[in-house]
Design an enzyme around this catalytic site. Structure first.
Site, short mmCIF file in Angstrom:
data_model
loop_
_atom_site.label_atom_id
_atom_site.label_comp_id
_atom_site.label_asym_id
_atom_site.label_seq_id
_atom_site.Cartn_x
_atom_site.Cartn_y
_atom_site.Cartn_z
N LEU A 31 24.40 18.53 -20.31
CA LEU A 31 25.52 19.24 -20.68
C LEU A 31 26.64 19.28 -20.25
O LEU A 31 27.56 19.77 -20.37
CB LEU A 31 25.18 20.89 -20.42
CG LEU A 31 24.00 21.32 -21.44
CD1 LEU A 31 23.27 22.38 -20.85
CD2 LEU A 31 24.07 21.32 -22.92
N HIS A 32 27.43 18.67 -19.10
CA HIS A 32 28.40 18.65 -18.67
C HIS A 32 28.98 17.11 -18.38
O HIS A 32 30.14 16.74 -18.39
CB HIS A 32 28.35 17.59 -16.81
CG HIS A 32 27.50 19.43 -15.75
ND1 HIS A 32 26.84 19.81 -15.49
CD2 HIS A 32 29.02 19.60 -14.65
CE1 HIS A 32 27.03 21.08 -14.65
NE2 HIS A 32 28.17 20.80 -14.85
N ALA B 32 0.61 -1.43 -0.03
CA ALA B 32 0.06 0.07 0.00
C ALA B 32 0.88 1.45 -0.41
O ALA B 32 1.39 1.61 1.04
CB ALA B 32 -0.94 -0.14 1.30
N GLU C 65 2.90 18.89 3.15
CA GLU C 65 4.50 18.23 2.63
C GLU C 65 4.96 18.23 1.72
O GLU C 65 5.18 18.17 1.03
CB GLU C 65 3.18 16.62 2.91
CG GLU C 65 4.74 15.76 2.35
CD GLU C 65 4.22 13.96 2.81
OE1 GLU C 65 3.22 13.90 3.64
OE2 GLU C 65 4.76 12.97 2.79
C1 FAD Z 1 13.21 7.38 -0.48
C2 FAD Z 1 11.42 7.05 0.06
C3 FAD Z 1 11.20 7.80 0.71
C4 FAD Z 1 9.53 7.60 1.76
N1 FAD Z 1 9.42 7.99 2.41
C5 FAD Z 1 8.66 8.03 3.25
C6 FAD Z 1 8.07 8.30 4.33
O1 FAD Z 1 9.07 8.51 5.24
N2 FAD Z 1 6.48 7.48 5.07
C7 FAD Z 1 6.30 7.02 4.13
O2 FAD Z 1 4.69 6.44 5.09
N3 FAD Z 1 6.11 6.79 3.08
C8 FAD Z 1 7.38 6.77 2.22
N4 FAD Z 1 7.46 6.40 1.36
C9 FAD Z 1 6.49 5.83 0.24
C10 FAD Z 1 5.96 7.28 -0.58
O3 FAD Z 1 5.39 7.83 -0.50
C11 FAD Z 1 5.87 5.91 -2.04
O4 FAD Z 1 6.63 4.78 -2.47
C12 FAD Z 1 4.48 6.51 -2.62
O5 FAD Z 1 3.38 7.09 -2.55
C13 FAD Z 1 4.11 5.53 -3.71
O6 FAD Z 1 3.46 4.49 -3.63
P1 FAD Z 1 4.38 2.89 -4.17
O7 FAD Z 1 6.10 3.10 -4.01
O8 FAD Z 1 3.16 1.49 -3.69
O9 FAD Z 1 3.94 2.80 -5.41
P2 FAD Z 1 2.69 2.61 -6.07
O10 FAD Z 1 1.45 3.10 -5.81
O11 FAD Z 1 3.08 0.93 -6.41
O12 FAD Z 1 2.77 3.44 -7.77
C14 FAD Z 1 3.29 2.68 -8.45
C15 FAD Z 1 3.35 2.85 -9.59
O13 FAD Z 1 1.71 3.52 -9.95
C16 FAD Z 1 1.35 4.75 -10.04
N5 FAD Z 1 -0.07 5.01 -9.43
C17 FAD Z 1 -0.61 4.06 -8.96
N6 FAD Z 1 -2.09 4.56 -8.67
C18 FAD Z 1 -2.38 5.11 -9.57
C19 FAD Z 1 -3.20 6.15 -10.05
N7 FAD Z 1 -3.95 5.84 -9.40
N8 FAD Z 1 -3.72 6.71 -11.58
C20 FAD Z 1 -2.15 6.53 -12.37
N9 FAD Z 1 -1.30 5.74 -11.95
C21 FAD Z 1 -0.87 5.45 -10.33
C22 FAD Z 1 2.37 5.79 -9.61
O14 FAD Z 1 1.85 6.87 -10.23
C23 FAD Z 1 3.50 4.80 -9.85
O15 FAD Z 1 4.05 5.42 -10.89
C24 FAD Z 1 9.51 7.12 0.53
C25 FAD Z 1 9.48 6.27 -0.46
C26 FAD Z 1 10.79 6.39 -0.58
C27 FAD Z 1 11.36 5.81 -1.80
#
Ligand code: FAD
Length: 380
Positions: A338-339, A131, A243
């Site tokens: 560009l680098h 999720a 945020e």
């Molecule tokens: C370095 C890092 C730091 C983070 N820090 C935190 C934190 O401190 N706390 C926390 O809770 N989370 C954190 N996150 C999590 C981050 O918020 C999620 O990775 C992000 O919200 C996307 O969720 P997912 O990775 O599950 O991707 P998914 O939800 O699986 O999405 C995969 C792809 O599908 C697309 N997609 C999904 N639903 C739709 C839709 N309805 N319409 C069109 N496209 C869609 C997305 O845009 C994406 O391109 C962090 C992530 C990273 C990598």
């Protein structure tokens, strides 16, 4: 264009932040990048310098200001220094509002002094392996056991995950309630059954400890519920605008900084007997990026002022987030190009900014989710 949104007080604060970066952050940054984590001491140093809890009331040791422009200054300076490993913005502007806005007086007395001194590093745990964009898929549960919550589940990608002493966890308190069955439960370091997983190996932001968290039958005191029971979704929706604005502020600051270093580089680097900057293609590249940055800067600054006045809505925050971070991504790619080969060398700032910045269009809600929010508001 001259920026109009800051006063002399903001400029003085900017100097303080720059001095802090030069003295307490940059000399150690390479080591932290290797370690995959920053020191606890730098958090305490930030506390001593008054950089933590800007919006926390003074009685708890905070700055007592609701002027978001101070947070914007902090985000801009950390971005220009390319030092995202020390996630003060996450602590101050993402976790902070949950504590100042929702905590009871007793909770504030317990948590806010450490929050402001740097003794208590914080994190927010929404995302789970199954999720991310869709928070309705959250499976972590907090069962009401009368005198405590019994917390079970796991979270991933949690920023400050290893260092955090206090984690705001989004958990299901009413299993059949969907989005309306989620609550915010605060888990503190040392709670039995609360374990940290790997410090995740990322392509950028190496010194930011991003981790998995596990909760196995963790007994959380009843008084650690933050805000309304089953009210997390509303609380999240209220705070996500800030945020997203913070990520947008960093996005445009990064793009401007990349443009600045690249403009310098193409004036110095020679090819075919003259500086790169004498080639029309290079000038057009710089001109296009400068124009896009100037237009974006105007919009983001307006959002910063609106937010300081309490008037920024979720839709405009989403617009700022997706636009500024997609611009950052495009500018980073073009500046690296560009680098030439030097842009691919880790020791060049443009290379690290390219990998550090790549996450910006993903966390805090992806570009696609931002467009969904905007589209829904227009087409409902
Ligand atoms: C370095 C890092 C730091 C983070 N820090 C935190 C934190 O401190 N706390 C926390 O809770 N989370 C954190 N996150 C999590 C981050 O918020 C999620 O990775 C992000 O919200 C996307 O969720 P997912 O990775 O599950 O991707 P998914 O939800 O699986 O999405 C995969 C792809 O599908 C697309 N997609 C999904 N639903 C739709 C839709 N309805 N319409 C069109 N496209 C869609 C997305 O845009 C994406 O391109 C962090 C992530 C990273 C990598």
């Amino acid at each position: 264009m001259q920026r109009q949104i800051f006063t002399e007080e903001h400029d003085a604060f900017r100097e303080t932040v720059r001095t802090f970066l030069d003295k307490e952050v940059l000399p150690h940054y390479e080591q932290w990048e290797k370690d995959g984590i920053v020191s606890r001491e730098v958090w305490r140093a930030a506390g001593r310098q008054g950089l933590l809890g800007l919006a926390v009331p003074e009685e708890y040791g905070g700055g007592g200001t609701t002027d978001y422009r101070y947070s914007a200054v902090l985000a801009e300076e950390f971005t220009r220094a390319d030092a995202p490993g020390l996630a003060l913005g996450l602590h101050n502007d993402i976790v902070g509002p949950y504590l100042t806005g929702l905590a009871t007086d007793e909770q504030k007395r317990r948590w806010l002094p450490g929050f402001c001194s740097g003794e208590t590093v914080t994190a927010i745990a929404m995302t789970e392996p199954g999720a991310g964009s869709d928070l309705q898929g959250i499976r972590t549960t907090a069962e009401d056991k009368g005198d405590h919550w019994l917390l079970n589940g796991s979270k991933t990608f949690i920023s400050n995950g290893i260092l955090a002493d206090l984690v705001v966890v989004v958990a299901k308190t009413t299993p059949e309630g969907g989005a309306k069955g989620l609550s915010l439960i605060v888990v503190e370091r040392g709670a039995e059954g609360f374990e940290r997983g790997r410090n995740l190996d990322k392509i950028g932001q190496k010194s930011q400890d991003t981790a998995e968290l596990f909760f196995n039958d963790v007994r959380v005191p009843k008084e650690n519920l933050l805000g309304e029971r089953d009210g997390a979704f509303i609380h999240l929706m209220t705070n996500l605008a800030q945020e997203r604005l913070g990520i947008a502020v960093a996005g445009i600051a990064a793009a401007e900084h990349l443009l600045e270093i690249t403009t310098r580089y193409v004036k110095e680097r020679e090819a075919f007997g003259r500086p790169l900057s004498k080639l029309q293609h290079i000038r057009f590249e710089i001109a296009e990026m400068a124009t896009e940055c100037a237009v974006t800067r105007t919009f983001v600054d307006r959002c910063v002022v609106d937010h300081s006045d309490g008037g920024l809505d979720a839709v405009h925050a989403s617009m700022a987030k997706w636009w500024a971070t997609e611009l950052q991504k495009r500018v980073a790619d073009r500046c690296l190009q560009l680098h030439g080969g030097y842009g691919y060398m880790a020791e060049y700032p443009v290379a690290r900014a390219f990998t550090d910045g790549r996450i910006q269009t993903i966390y805090g809600g992806t570009t696609e989710i931002m467009k969904e929010i905007i589209g829904r508001s227009l087409l409902a």
